[in-house]
Design an enzyme around this catalytic site. Structure first.
Site, PDB file in Angstrom:
ATOM      1  N   ARG A 236       2.434   9.425  -3.354  1.00 21.64           N
ATOM      2  CA  ARG A 236       1.257  10.085  -2.790  1.00 21.64           C
ATOM      3  C   ARG A 236      -0.022   9.341  -3.157  1.00 21.64           C
ATOM      4  O   ARG A 236      -0.182   8.891  -4.289  1.00 21.64           O
ATOM      5  CB  ARG A 236       1.174  11.541  -3.266  1.00 21.64           C
ATOM      6  CG  ARG A 236       2.365  12.350  -2.807  1.00 21.64           C
ATOM      7  CD  ARG A 236       2.120  13.841  -2.737  1.00 21.64           C
ATOM      8  NE  ARG A 236       3.388  14.511  -2.432  1.00 21.64           N
ATOM      9  CZ  ARG A 236       3.866  14.667  -1.192  1.00 21.64           C
ATOM     10  NH1 ARG A 236       3.159  14.257  -0.152  1.00 21.64           N
ATOM     11  NH2 ARG A 236       5.051  15.248  -0.993  1.00 21.64           N
ATOM     12  N   ASP A 237      -0.899   9.211  -2.162  1.00 16.87           N
ATOM     13  CA  ASP A 237      -2.193   8.558  -2.397  1.00 16.87           C
ATOM     14  C   ASP A 237      -3.005   9.394  -3.390  1.00 16.87           C
ATOM     15  O   ASP A 237      -3.031  10.622  -3.332  1.00 16.87           O
ATOM     16  CB  ASP A 237      -2.956   8.403  -1.072  1.00 16.87           C
ATOM     17  CG  ASP A 237      -4.085   7.390  -1.181  1.00 16.87           C
ATOM     18  OD1 ASP A 237      -3.976   6.310  -0.569  1.00 16.87           O
ATOM     19  OD2 ASP A 237      -5.085   7.676  -1.890  1.00 16.87           O
TER      20      ASP A 237
ATOM     21  N   ASN B 122      -4.236  -1.714   6.263  1.00 20.19           N
ATOM     22  CA  ASN B 122      -5.484  -2.467   6.212  1.00 20.19           C
ATOM     23  C   ASN B 122      -5.198  -3.857   5.659  1.00 20.19           C
ATOM     24  O   ASN B 122      -4.407  -4.011   4.724  1.00 20.19           O
ATOM     25  CB  ASN B 122      -6.492  -1.745   5.324  1.00 20.19           C
ATOM     26  CG  ASN B 122      -6.849  -0.367   5.859  1.00 20.19           C
ATOM     27  OD1 ASN B 122      -6.980  -0.179   7.062  1.00 20.19           O
ATOM     28  ND2 ASN B 122      -6.980   0.608   4.978  1.00 20.19           N
TER      29      ASN B 122
ATOM     30  N   VAL C 230      -6.446  -2.456  -2.231  1.00 23.18           N
ATOM     31  CA  VAL C 230      -5.357  -2.783  -3.163  1.00 23.18           C
ATOM     32  C   VAL C 230      -4.520  -3.879  -2.511  1.00 23.18           C
ATOM     33  O   VAL C 230      -3.976  -3.685  -1.412  1.00 23.18           O
ATOM     34  CB  VAL C 230      -4.490  -1.552  -3.488  1.00 23.18           C
ATOM     35  CG1 VAL C 230      -3.337  -1.944  -4.394  1.00 23.18           C
ATOM     36  CG2 VAL C 230      -5.335  -0.457  -4.141  1.00 23.18           C
TER      37      VAL C 230
ATOM     38  N   HIS D  14       0.730  -2.303   1.875  1.00 18.70           N
ATOM     39  CA  HIS D  14       1.140  -0.895   1.931  1.00 18.70           C
ATOM     40  C   HIS D  14       0.843  -0.325   3.303  1.00 18.70           C
ATOM     41  O   HIS D  14      -0.087  -0.756   3.985  1.00 18.70           O
ATOM     42  CB  HIS D  14       0.442  -0.072   0.845  1.00 18.70           C
ATOM     43  CG  HIS D  14      -1.044  -0.245   0.807  1.00 18.70           C
ATOM     44  ND1 HIS D  14      -1.657  -1.327   0.224  1.00 18.70           N
ATOM     45  CD2 HIS D  14      -2.042   0.531   1.296  1.00 18.70           C
ATOM     46  CE1 HIS D  14      -2.972  -1.213   0.343  1.00 18.70           C
ATOM     47  NE2 HIS D  14      -3.227  -0.100   1.003  1.00 18.70           N
TER      48      HIS D  14
ATOM     49  N   HIS E  71      -0.110   3.293   4.999  1.00 20.46           N
ATOM     50  CA  HIS E  71      -0.508   4.687   4.800  1.00 20.46           C
ATOM     51  C   HIS E  71       0.234   5.529   5.839  1.00 20.46           C
ATOM     52  O   HIS E  71       0.207   5.209   7.033  1.00 20.46           O
ATOM     53  CB  HIS E  71      -2.006   4.872   5.072  1.00 20.46           C
ATOM     54  CG  HIS E  71      -2.922   4.113   4.157  1.00 20.46           C
ATOM     55  ND1 HIS E  71      -3.654   4.722   3.160  1.00 20.46           N
ATOM     56  CD2 HIS E  71      -3.250   2.791   4.100  1.00 20.46           C
ATOM     57  CE1 HIS E  71      -4.398   3.819   2.534  1.00 20.46           C
ATOM     58  NE2 HIS E  71      -4.170   2.630   3.090  1.00 20.46           N
TER      59      HIS E  71
HETATM   60  P1  AMP Z   1      -6.377   0.354   1.108  1.00 17.04           P
HETATM   61  O1  AMP Z   1      -7.846   0.660   1.090  1.00 17.04           O
HETATM   62  O2  AMP Z   1      -5.753   0.358   2.463  1.00 17.04           O
HETATM   63  O3  AMP Z   1      -6.052  -0.897   0.319  1.00 17.04           O
HETATM   64  O4  AMP Z   1      -5.673   1.582   0.390  1.00 17.04           O
HETATM   65  C1  AMP Z   1      -5.520   1.686  -0.980  1.00 17.04           C
HETATM   66  C2  AMP Z   1      -5.190   3.132  -1.251  1.00 17.04           C
HETATM   67  O5  AMP Z   1      -4.596   3.204  -2.533  1.00 17.04           O
HETATM   68  C3  AMP Z   1      -6.393   4.074  -1.260  1.00 17.04           C
HETATM   69  O6  AMP Z   1      -6.200   5.098  -0.290  1.00 17.04           O
HETATM   70  C4  AMP Z   1      -6.394   4.619  -2.697  1.00 17.04           C
HETATM   71  O7  AMP Z   1      -6.765   5.976  -2.741  1.00 17.04           O
HETATM   72  C5  AMP Z   1      -4.955   4.412  -3.130  1.00 17.04           C
HETATM   73  N1  AMP Z   1      -4.727   4.237  -4.553  1.00 17.04           N
HETATM   74  C6  AMP Z   1      -5.365   3.372  -5.391  1.00 17.04           C
HETATM   75  N2  AMP Z   1      -4.837   3.453  -6.622  1.00 17.04           N
HETATM   76  C7  AMP Z   1      -3.825   4.366  -6.549  1.00 17.04           C
HETATM   77  C8  AMP Z   1      -2.897   4.889  -7.482  1.00 17.04           C
HETATM   78  N3  AMP Z   1      -2.904   4.487  -8.769  1.00 17.04           N
HETATM   79  N4  AMP Z   1      -1.998   5.809  -7.067  1.00 17.04           N
HETATM   80  C9  AMP Z   1      -2.010   6.231  -5.784  1.00 17.04           C
HETATM   81  N5  AMP Z   1      -2.854   5.779  -4.848  1.00 17.04           N
HETATM   82  C10 AMP Z   1      -3.761   4.863  -5.223  1.00 17.04           C
END
Ligand code: AMP
Ligand code: ZN
Length: 115
Positions: A30-31, A88, A97, A101, A103
């Protein structure tokens, strides 16, 4: 595995996350900051920085992410209503990140436009 990558640490259980699915190829959790009732991230267990770093040998795991998403959508009760999958890539893509990944977002009506 990258020593500094937060998603690698989730895959290896060195960092806590709410993992909803894991197999030998992918992990789903989960995000931390959900934007909808269901917001799950599905990642390859192997560290791949982004779509920009994909190799032909990665095609199987990328396909697997989509079939895992289909299964999770059923588990989450959003398969019928519909859902959105987003990846993304890079700065302009909104990637924060740098471990590839997808979403999986649902449980409410998605807004348009996407850009
Ligand atoms: P992006 O902006 O597409 O790279 O998405 C990165 C996502 O990772 C964001 O929606 C963050 O809320 C999520 N995120 C970052 N760190 C963590 C974590 N430790 N556990 C779960 N989700 C995370
Ligand atoms: Zn990683």
């Amino acid at each position: 595995m990258s020593d500094t990558c937060i998603f690698c640490k989730i895959v290896s259980k060195d960092t806590k996350a709410t993992v909803v699915y894991q197999d030998e190829q992918v992990t789903a959790f989960r995000d931390l900051h959900p934007v909808a009732p269901t917001h799950i991230l599905i990642v390859p267990n192997k560290h791949i920085e982004s779509v920009g770093r994909l190799e032909v040998e990665d095609e199987q795991v990328i396909g697997h992410i989509f079939t895992v998403a289909r299964k999770l959508a059923v588990d989450e009760g959003i398969a019928e209503g519909g859902y959105r999958m987003i990846t993304n890539t890079g700065g302009d893509g909104g990637q924060t990140v740098f471990h590839l990944h997808v979403h999986l977002i649902g449980g409410q009506r998605m807004r348009h436009p996407m850009g």
